[in-house]
Design a protein around this motif. Sequence first.
Motif, PDB file in Angstrom:
ATOM      1  N   UNK A   1       1.527  -6.425 -13.344  1.00  0.00           N
ATOM      2  CA  UNK A   1       1.036  -5.040 -13.347  1.00  0.00           C
ATOM      3  C   UNK A   1       1.528  -4.335 -12.086  1.00  0.00           C
ATOM      4  N   UNK A   2       1.858  -3.061 -12.214  1.00  0.00           N
ATOM      5  CA  UNK A   2       2.554  -2.347 -11.138  1.00  0.00           C
ATOM      6  C   UNK A   2       1.585  -1.770 -10.117  1.00  0.00           C
ATOM      7  N   UNK A   3       0.509  -1.133 -10.591  1.00  0.00           N
ATOM      8  CA  UNK A   3      -0.398  -0.454  -9.657  1.00  0.00           C
ATOM      9  C   UNK A   3      -1.801  -1.039  -9.740  1.00  0.00           C
ATOM     10  N   UNK A   4      -2.389  -1.286  -8.570  1.00  0.00           N
ATOM     11  CA  UNK A   4      -3.756  -1.814  -8.506  1.00  0.00           C
ATOM     12  C   UNK A   4      -4.544  -0.934  -7.533  1.00  0.00           C
TER      13      UNK A   4
ATOM     14  N   UNK B   1       0.852  -1.200   0.000  1.00  0.00           N
ATOM     15  CA  UNK B   1       0.000   0.000   0.000  1.00  0.00           C
ATOM     16  C   UNK B   1       0.882   1.242   0.000  1.00  0.00           C
ATOM     17  N   UNK B   2       0.710   2.077  -1.033  1.00  0.00           N
ATOM     18  CA  UNK B   2       1.449   3.339  -1.108  1.00  0.00           C
ATOM     19  C   UNK B   2       0.470   4.431  -1.533  1.00  0.00           C
ATOM     20  N   UNK B   3       0.269   5.418  -0.670  1.00  0.00           N
ATOM     21  CA  UNK B   3      -0.650   6.527  -0.981  1.00  0.00           C
ATOM     22  C   UNK B   3      -2.000   6.031  -1.461  1.00  0.00           C
ATOM     23  N   UNK B   4      -2.533   5.031  -0.778  1.00  0.00           N
ATOM     24  CA  UNK B   4      -3.904   4.597  -1.052  1.00  0.00           C
ATOM     25  C   UNK B   4      -4.080   3.654  -2.215  1.00  0.00           C
ATOM     26  N   UNK B   5      -2.986   3.186  -2.827  1.00  0.00           N
ATOM     27  CA  UNK B   5      -3.123   2.158  -3.858  1.00  0.00           C
ATOM     28  C   UNK B   5      -2.053   1.085  -3.659  1.00  0.00           C
ATOM     29  N   UNK B   6      -2.293  -0.070  -4.285  1.00  0.00           N
ATOM     30  CA  UNK B   6      -1.319  -1.170  -4.189  1.00  0.00           C
ATOM     31  C   UNK B   6      -0.262  -0.986  -5.261  1.00  0.00           C
ATOM     32  N   UNK B   7       0.997  -1.127  -4.861  1.00  0.00           N
ATOM     33  CA  UNK B   7       2.118  -1.026  -5.793  1.00  0.00           C
ATOM     34  C   UNK B   7       2.920  -2.328  -5.706  1.00  0.00           C
ATOM     35  N   UNK B   8       3.361  -2.797  -6.875  1.00  0.00           N
ATOM     36  CA  UNK B   8       4.097  -4.065  -6.941  1.00  0.00           C
ATOM     37  C   UNK B   8       5.313  -4.065  -6.021  1.00  0.00           C
ATOM     38  N   UNK B   9       5.466  -5.135  -5.262  1.00  0.00           N
ATOM     39  CA  UNK B   9       6.620  -5.313  -4.386  1.00  0.00           C
ATOM     40  C   UNK B   9       7.433  -6.515  -4.834  1.00  0.00           C
ATOM     41  N   UNK B  10       8.284  -7.033  -3.939  1.00  0.00           N
ATOM     42  CA  UNK B  10       9.103  -8.190  -4.292  1.00  0.00           C
ATOM     43  C   UNK B  10       8.240  -9.398  -4.650  1.00  0.00           C
ATOM     44  N   UNK B  11       8.673 -10.137  -5.670  1.00  0.00           N
ATOM     45  CA  UNK B  11       7.881 -11.301  -6.105  1.00  0.00           C
ATOM     46  C   UNK B  11       8.755 -12.287  -6.851  1.00  0.00           C
ATOM     47  N   UNK B  12       8.190 -13.463  -7.091  1.00  0.00           N
ATOM     48  CA  UNK B  12       8.782 -14.490  -7.944  1.00  0.00           C
ATOM     49  C   UNK B  12       7.748 -14.806  -9.019  1.00  0.00           C
ATOM     50  N   UNK B  13       8.153 -14.788 -10.255  1.00  0.00           N
ATOM     51  CA  UNK B  13       7.215 -15.099 -11.337  1.00  0.00           C
ATOM     52  C   UNK B  13       7.412 -14.154 -12.493  1.00  0.00           C
ATOM     53  N   UNK B  14       6.441 -14.146 -13.403  1.00  0.00           N
ATOM     54  CA  UNK B  14       6.543 -13.280 -14.577  1.00  0.00           C
ATOM     55  C   UNK B  14       6.290 -11.827 -14.195  1.00  0.00           C
ATOM     56  N   UNK B  15       6.743 -10.907 -15.044  1.00  0.00           N
ATOM     57  CA  UNK B  15       6.489  -9.484 -14.812  1.00  0.00           C
ATOM     58  C   UNK B  15       4.996  -9.261 -14.587  1.00  0.00           C
TER      59      UNK B  15
END
Length: 164
Positions: A76-79, A60-74
């Motif tokens: 979407x950045x913001x949800x 959560x960044x400024x009221x929206x979800x932003x992509x963090x560390x992960x494993x897998x394919x590229x």
Amino acid sequence: MSFHIQPIDVADKSSFYKELAIQLRGLLEGERDAVANAANCSALINQSLADLNWAGFYIMRNGELVLGPFQGKTACVRIAVGRGVCGAAVERKISILVEDVHAFPGHIACDAASRSELVVPLIRAGEIIGVIDLDSPSPGRFDEDDRLGIETLARIFVEASDPF
Ligand code: SME
């Protein structure tokens, strides 16, 4: 310091998740950086759970979800809150288990191979600070044992880490 992830050999899922919780505590011990801990938590989940095609964090960044560390394919950045399975989990403040992503209105397909999904909120002092998102190429891959097990890992992660 190196940490060796042990293969987990257990007959039932609740024992599997108890063992995985012990491994996560060990993996995060002595480190409070949230990004580093989220990265290692994603790797541990991806290495230990069968049949996943994506495992990671949205923060959560400024009221929206932003992509963090992960494993897998590229991915979407913001949800936005309320969008997709991840945004719905934040809006409803609950874990969401989707047996068939094609049947979930508004599902965001980052990897077309994904068929089922589990999203668990990360909660600090009653506030949602992000989610853990797991995707599988198999329909119905996740059940209540997975939900409870990943919720435990989410709590361990939050307790072991400083704020993002
Ligand atoms: N499927 C998610 C989006 C994130 S990706 O699966 C990595 C959703 O609907 O929120």
